[in-house]
Design a protein around this motif. Structure first.
Motif, short mmCIF file in Angstrom:
data_model
loop_
_atom_site.label_atom_id
_atom_site.label_comp_id
_atom_site.label_asym_id
_atom_site.label_seq_id
_atom_site.Cartn_x
_atom_site.Cartn_y
_atom_site.Cartn_z
N VAL A 29 11.70 -16.95 -19.69
CA VAL A 29 11.04 -17.25 -18.42
C VAL A 29 10.74 -15.97 -17.65
O VAL A 29 11.58 -15.07 -17.56
CB VAL A 29 11.93 -18.19 -17.57
CG1 VAL A 29 11.38 -18.31 -16.15
CG2 VAL A 29 12.00 -19.56 -18.21
N LYS A 30 9.53 -15.91 -17.10
CA LYS A 30 9.09 -14.72 -16.37
C LYS A 30 8.62 -15.11 -14.97
O LYS A 30 8.42 -16.28 -14.66
CB LYS A 30 7.94 -14.03 -17.11
CG LYS A 30 8.25 -13.63 -18.55
CD LYS A 30 7.09 -12.92 -19.19
CE LYS A 30 5.87 -13.84 -19.38
NZ LYS A 30 6.09 -14.93 -20.32
N GLU A 31 8.43 -14.10 -14.13
CA GLU A 31 7.81 -14.30 -12.82
C GLU A 31 6.43 -14.89 -13.04
O GLU A 31 5.70 -14.49 -13.93
CB GLU A 31 7.70 -12.96 -12.10
CG GLU A 31 7.26 -13.06 -10.65
CD GLU A 31 8.41 -13.42 -9.73
OE1 GLU A 31 8.54 -14.62 -9.42
OE2 GLU A 31 9.16 -12.52 -9.33
N GLY A 32 6.07 -15.87 -12.25
CA GLY A 32 4.76 -16.49 -12.39
C GLY A 32 4.76 -17.73 -13.26
O GLY A 32 3.82 -18.53 -13.20
N ASP A 33 5.79 -17.91 -14.08
CA ASP A 33 5.92 -19.15 -14.84
C ASP A 33 6.32 -20.29 -13.90
O ASP A 33 6.70 -20.06 -12.76
CB ASP A 33 6.99 -19.00 -15.93
CG ASP A 33 6.60 -18.05 -17.05
OD1 ASP A 33 5.41 -17.67 -17.09
OD2 ASP A 33 7.47 -17.68 -17.85
N GLY A 38 16.35 -25.86 -10.18
CA GLY A 38 17.67 -25.44 -9.75
C GLY A 38 17.79 -23.99 -9.36
O GLY A 38 18.84 -23.57 -8.86
N LEU A 39 16.74 -23.19 -9.57
CA LEU A 39 16.76 -21.79 -9.17
C LEU A 39 15.94 -21.57 -7.91
O LEU A 39 14.96 -22.28 -7.67
CB LEU A 39 16.20 -20.90 -10.28
CG LEU A 39 16.91 -20.85 -11.62
CD1 LEU A 39 16.29 -19.77 -12.50
CD2 LEU A 39 18.40 -20.61 -11.45
N MET A 40 16.29 -20.56 -7.13
CA MET A 40 15.47 -20.17 -6.00
C MET A 40 14.23 -19.44 -6.49
O MET A 40 13.14 -19.63 -5.97
CB MET A 40 16.27 -19.29 -5.04
CG MET A 40 17.42 -19.99 -4.37
SD MET A 40 18.23 -18.99 -3.11
CE MET A 40 16.95 -18.95 -1.83
N HIS A 41 14.42 -18.57 -7.50
CA HIS A 41 13.33 -17.79 -8.07
C HIS A 41 13.60 -17.57 -9.55
O HIS A 41 14.76 -17.38 -9.94
CB HIS A 41 13.21 -16.42 -7.38
CG HIS A 41 12.99 -16.49 -5.90
ND1 HIS A 41 11.78 -16.81 -5.34
CD2 HIS A 41 13.85 -16.28 -4.88
CE1 HIS A 41 11.89 -16.78 -4.02
NE2 HIS A 41 13.15 -16.48 -3.72
#
Length: 369
Positions: A29-33, A38-41
């Protein structure tokens, strides 16, 4: 300053299993996906999920001791929902035996092996401090059973002696205890806790509904929350002498959202019973009774059913990454922001929307802790 985050875990039960499976499952998983539930980011402060590396593990069950971590997470009595049939990483991390102390309730021996702990007294415990130092661990997660006061204090001291931050996921009060928190400040180490909240669990649902009633002017006359489950956590809590701090943690989490806390005899919150065949599912029964305009009665009842252990994994991933940011920045002592957002018994309680904003400010660096 992003890099790997070296994590040690004390207690390789269902919650640890869900966390480890989840870190592998979301490794790409990457930024923008699409945002991971359950995660904030997906990427927090520059740290990806895949930056989490497990470097040491402690348990007391003879079926897990000496096993590679990626195999031990599937050993009985673990019975959580399977995120992945097999985890490929962390086969080189061997689960080592920590001291039992009060980590295993006496009544466990009365139950079949597939639902309870089994300890081999011939297996000698290691020195957790030395293992933490040798592994290069930066953060120690405490996932011991509820009621493990002495065991939790042992691992807290080991973290201090080894120079590790601590994420305390159980209701044994370390981060919210001024004396213990002072020790982390003196060692120049951050800590977060106590007692992990679920993504959508009994406590967060109960406190949200209680705040809704309170905000809308309903006079709450009484409330209860009863939970049943079939994992070792519920079996462990079948003895009320292990529940003292669990009840305090869950009750204060709900009471803190009310302008005027309810009298002690008008609120009952806590585990109710162990039902082995439902395994790692938790079923919550919650009721709030009150009076609205004209003293007209109003009540609400909720039945919540969740897979218990995956429910906390996202919160711990955010907690781990916030502690790493604190280490990078030289922050000492309790992290009020992530503790208030992800824990039932932080040192200071805040309403959830405010706590979330505090975490965002911490991530950006505009808030110290």
């Amino acid at each position: 300053m992003a890099g790997k985050i070296k994590v040690a875990i004390a207690g390789i039960g269902n919650c640890a299993s869900s966390l480890i499976q989840g870190v592998e499952f979301y490794k790409d998983v990457k930024e923008g996906d699409e945002l991971v539930p359950g995660l904030m980011h997906n990427v927090l402060g520059g740290y990806k999920i895949s930056d989490i590396e497990f470097v040491a593990a402690f348990d007391v069950d003879k079926r897990k001791i000496g096993k590679p971590l990626n195999e031990a997470i599937y050993e009985k009595p673990n019975n959580t929902y399977t995120i992945m049939e097999k985890v490929s990483k962390w086969g080189d991390v061997i689960v080592q035996k920590g001291p039992v102390l009060d980590g295993v309730a006496d009544h466990m021996i009365e139950y079949p092996e597939d639902v309870s702990f089994r300890v081999d007294e011939s297996q000698k415990p290691i020195d957790a401090t030395q293992v933490l130092k040798d592994s290069g661990a930066e953060i120690l997660m405490n996932y011991m059973p509820v009621g493990s006061e002495k065991a939790t204090q042992y691992y807290a001291q080991a973290a201090l002696d080894a120079g590790c931050a601590m994420l305390n996921c159980i209701p044994s009060f370390i981060v919210s205890d001024p004396e213990w928190e002072k020790k982390f400040v003196e060692k120049g180490l951050p800590c977060a806790g106590d007692d992990i909240k679920a993504e959508v669990g009994a406590t967060i649902v109960h406190r949200t509904l209680a705040k809704l009633f309170d905000d809308r002017g309903v006079k709450i006359d009484g409330t209860y929350q009863l939970n049943v489950g079939g994992n070792t956590d519920f079996l462990n809590m079948a003895r009320h002498n292990r529940l003292k701090y669990k009840r305090i943690s869950k009750t204060e989490s709900v009471q803190s959202n009310l302008k005027v806390p309810l009298p002690a005899d008008k609120v009952h919150i806590g585990p109710s019973d162990f039902v082995p065949w439902i395994k790692d599912k938790k079923i919550c029964f919650c009721r709030i009774e009150g009076r609205k305009f004209g003293e007209a009665p109003v009540n609400i009842e909720v039945r919540l059913k969740v897979e218990d252990s995956p429910n906390s994994a996202g919160c711990t991933i955010d907690g781990i990454r916030c502690l790493k940011l604190a280490l990078d920045r030289g922050v000492k002592g309790k992290l009020d922001s992530i503790s208030a957002y992800t824990m039932k018994h932080p040192a200071i309680q805040y309403p959830d929307p405010i706590a979330r904003d505090m975490v965002e400010e911490f991530i950006k660096g505009t808030r110290e802790r």
